[in-house]
Motif scaffolding. Structure first.
Motif, PDB file in Angstrom:
ATOM      1  N   PHE A  11     -27.304  27.444  15.859  1.00 30.81           N
ATOM      2  CA  PHE A  11     -26.509  26.647  16.795  1.00 30.81           C
ATOM      3  C   PHE A  11     -25.259  26.033  16.169  1.00 30.81           C
ATOM      4  CE2 PHE A  11     -30.643  26.230  19.100  1.00 30.81           C
ATOM      5  CZ  PHE A  11     -30.227  26.798  20.291  1.00 30.81           C
ATOM      6  N   LEU A  12     -25.206  25.911  14.856  1.00 29.87           N
ATOM      7  CA  LEU A  12     -24.129  25.146  14.235  1.00 29.87           C
ATOM      8  C   LEU A  12     -23.212  25.934  13.320  1.00 29.87           C
ATOM      9  CD1 LEU A  12     -26.162  21.914  13.445  1.00 29.87           C
ATOM     10  CD2 LEU A  12     -24.654  22.357  15.394  1.00 29.87           C
ATOM     11  N   SER A  13     -23.488  27.209  13.088  1.00 33.67           N
ATOM     12  CA  SER A  13     -22.650  28.018  12.207  1.00 33.67           C
ATOM     13  C   SER A  13     -22.381  29.364  12.854  1.00 33.67           C
ATOM     14  CB  SER A  13     -23.356  28.225  10.855  1.00 33.67           C
ATOM     15  OG  SER A  13     -22.652  29.182  10.079  1.00 33.67           O
ATOM     16  N   ALA A  14     -21.142  29.817  12.758  1.00 38.78           N
ATOM     17  CA  ALA A  14     -20.778  31.111  13.322  1.00 38.78           C
ATOM     18  C   ALA A  14     -20.797  32.206  12.266  1.00 38.78           C
ATOM     19  CB  ALA A  14     -19.394  31.031  13.963  1.00 38.78           C
ATOM     20  N   ARG A  69     -24.612  36.866  17.009  1.00 36.61           N
ATOM     21  CA  ARG A  69     -25.170  38.071  17.625  1.00 36.61           C
ATOM     22  C   ARG A  69     -24.137  39.190  17.654  1.00 36.61           C
ATOM     23  NH1 ARG A  69     -28.359  41.706  17.604  1.00 36.61           N
ATOM     24  NH2 ARG A  69     -28.681  42.836  19.527  1.00 36.61           N
ATOM     25  N   LEU A  70     -22.883  38.860  17.960  1.00 32.08           N
ATOM     26  CA  LEU A  70     -21.820  39.859  17.917  1.00 32.08           C
ATOM     27  C   LEU A  70     -21.670  40.422  16.507  1.00 32.08           C
ATOM     28  CD1 LEU A  70     -19.308  38.050  20.242  1.00 32.08           C
ATOM     29  CD2 LEU A  70     -20.178  40.359  20.632  1.00 32.08           C
ATOM     30  N   HIS A  71     -21.771  39.571  15.500  1.00 31.58           N
ATOM     31  CA  HIS A  71     -21.708  40.038  14.116  1.00 31.58           C
ATOM     32  C   HIS A  71     -22.836  41.023  13.830  1.00 31.58           C
ATOM     33  CE1 HIS A  71     -19.405  36.215  12.636  1.00 31.58           C
ATOM     34  NE2 HIS A  71     -18.626  37.057  13.318  1.00 31.58           N
ATOM     35  N   ASP A  72     -24.028  40.756  14.369  1.00 29.13           N
ATOM     36  CA  ASP A  72     -25.153  41.663  14.154  1.00 29.13           C
ATOM     37  C   ASP A  72     -24.877  43.036  14.770  1.00 29.13           C
ATOM     38  OD1 ASP A  72     -27.781  42.165  13.104  1.00 29.13           O
ATOM     39  OD2 ASP A  72     -28.552  42.057  15.154  1.00 29.13           O
ATOM     40  N   ARG A  73     -24.101  43.051  15.830  1.00 32.79           N
ATOM     41  CA  ARG A  73     -23.719  44.317  16.468  1.00 32.79           C
ATOM     42  C   ARG A  73     -22.496  44.947  15.814  1.00 32.79           C
ATOM     43  NH1 ARG A  73     -25.572  47.605  18.732  1.00 32.79           N
ATOM     44  NH2 ARG A  73     -24.027  47.965  20.333  1.00 32.79           N
ATOM     45  N   GLY A  74     -21.921  44.288  14.788  1.00 27.24           N
ATOM     46  CA  GLY A  74     -20.755  44.814  14.094  1.00 27.24           C
ATOM     47  C   GLY A  74     -19.443  44.496  14.769  1.00 27.24           C
ATOM     48  N   ARG A  75     -19.444  43.530  15.663  1.00 28.37           N
ATOM     49  CA  ARG A  75     -18.241  43.142  16.408  1.00 28.37           C
ATOM     50  C   ARG A  75     -17.720  41.796  15.911  1.00 28.37           C
ATOM     51  NH1 ARG A  75     -18.553  47.417  18.871  1.00 28.37           N
ATOM     52  NH2 ARG A  75     -19.857  48.030  20.604  1.00 28.37           N
ATOM     53  N   SER A  76     -16.451  41.564  16.157  1.00 27.88           N
ATOM     54  CA  SER A  76     -15.849  40.291  15.790  1.00 27.88           C
ATOM     55  C   SER A  76     -16.408  39.161  16.650  1.00 27.88           C
ATOM     56  CB  SER A  76     -14.332  40.374  15.984  1.00 27.88           C
ATOM     57  OG  SER A  76     -13.736  39.107  15.845  1.00 27.88           O
ATOM     58  N   GLY A  77     -16.551  37.992  16.046  1.00 25.39           N
ATOM     59  CA  GLY A  77     -17.019  36.826  16.777  1.00 25.39           C
ATOM     60  C   GLY A  77     -16.033  36.338  17.817  1.00 25.39           C
ATOM     61  N   ALA A 122     -26.835  46.463   6.193  1.00 23.26           N
ATOM     62  CA  ALA A 122     -25.867  45.382   6.011  1.00 23.26           C
ATOM     63  C   ALA A 122     -24.518  45.817   6.581  1.00 23.26           C
ATOM     64  CB  ALA A 122     -25.736  45.038   4.531  1.00 23.26           C
ATOM     65  N   ASN A 123     -23.779  44.875   7.090  1.00 25.08           N
ATOM     66  CA  ASN A 123     -22.415  45.151   7.535  1.00 25.08           C
ATOM     67  C   ASN A 123     -21.494  44.095   6.927  1.00 25.08           C
ATOM     68  OD1 ASN A 123     -22.615  42.856   9.186  1.00 25.08           O
ATOM     69  ND2 ASN A 123     -22.855  44.020  11.086  1.00 25.08           N
ATOM     70  N   ARG A 124     -20.257  44.062   7.349  1.00 27.40           N
ATOM     71  CA  ARG A 124     -19.302  43.136   6.729  1.00 27.40           C
ATOM     72  C   ARG A 124     -19.630  41.669   6.992  1.00 27.40           C
ATOM     73  NH1 ARG A 124     -13.841  43.348  10.331  1.00 27.40           N
ATOM     74  NH2 ARG A 124     -14.868  43.465  12.357  1.00 27.40           N
ATOM     75  N   TYR A 125     -20.564  41.395   7.898  1.00 27.95           N
ATOM     76  CA  TYR A 125     -20.939  40.022   8.224  1.00 27.95           C
ATOM     77  C   TYR A 125     -22.192  39.560   7.501  1.00 27.95           C
ATOM     78  CZ  TYR A 125     -17.525  40.860  11.869  1.00 27.95           C
ATOM     79  OH  TYR A 125     -16.380  41.177  12.538  1.00 27.95           O
ATOM     80  N   GLY A 126     -22.871  40.469   6.811  1.00 25.17           N
ATOM     81  CA  GLY A 126     -24.045  40.070   6.052  1.00 25.17           C
ATOM     82  C   GLY A 126     -25.178  41.080   6.162  1.00 25.17           C
TER      83      GLY A 126
END
Length: 136
Positions: A11-14, A69-77, A122-126
């Motif tokens: 809830f507190l970090s993007a 969730r967007l990061h998990d899909r490989g999309r920009s936040g 892993a992707n560019r978001y983690g």
């Protein structure tokens, strides 16, 4: 840390990634809180006064959940902004043509974020939040 995201961080970090179930539960909780708030505060004046605090908190938390969730899909936040604008435009129900377009965005977001799995590795978001990190 095993790659799992706690609800506080969700809830507190993007930053980082979040899997489907925690993200969907968090999004449902935020929408429920918004609906309960609007049901509890029906008068326009108190809603205006308290909404200055409540709505920005809900929007910030929603942006964090959607971004992860967007990061998990490989999309920009940044796609979270379009989703949040669509929610605000359609709340509590769509009325006109533009609301219909925003509703289509929400349908896309529902399929993209609640139905489709995250990227397997892993992707560019983690790292993948469903796969624990190997012990060091």
């Amino acid at each position: 840390m095993n790659g799992q995201t706690g609800f506080g961080e969700l809830f507190l970090s993007a930053n980082g990634r979040a899997s489907r179930l925690p993200s969907t539960l968090a999004a449902a909780a935020l929408l429920t809180l918004a609906a309960l708030y609007e049901a509890a505060v029906e008068d326009p004046i108190p809603r205006l006064l308290t909404g200055v605090v409540v709505y920005p908190v809900l929007i910030y938390c929603g942006a964090c959940v959607l971004s992860k969730r967007l990061h998990d899909r490989g999309r920009s936040g940044w796609w979270a902004a379009l989703i949040l604008v669509s929610i605000i435009a359609c709340w509590p129900h769509p009325i006109g043509f533009f609301d219909f377009l925003f509703f289509l965005v929400l349908v896309w977001a529902g399929v993209e974020l609640a139905v489709m799995p995250g990227e397997p590795g892993a992707n560019r978001y983690g790292p993948n939040p469903l796969r624990p990190l190997a012990p060091a």
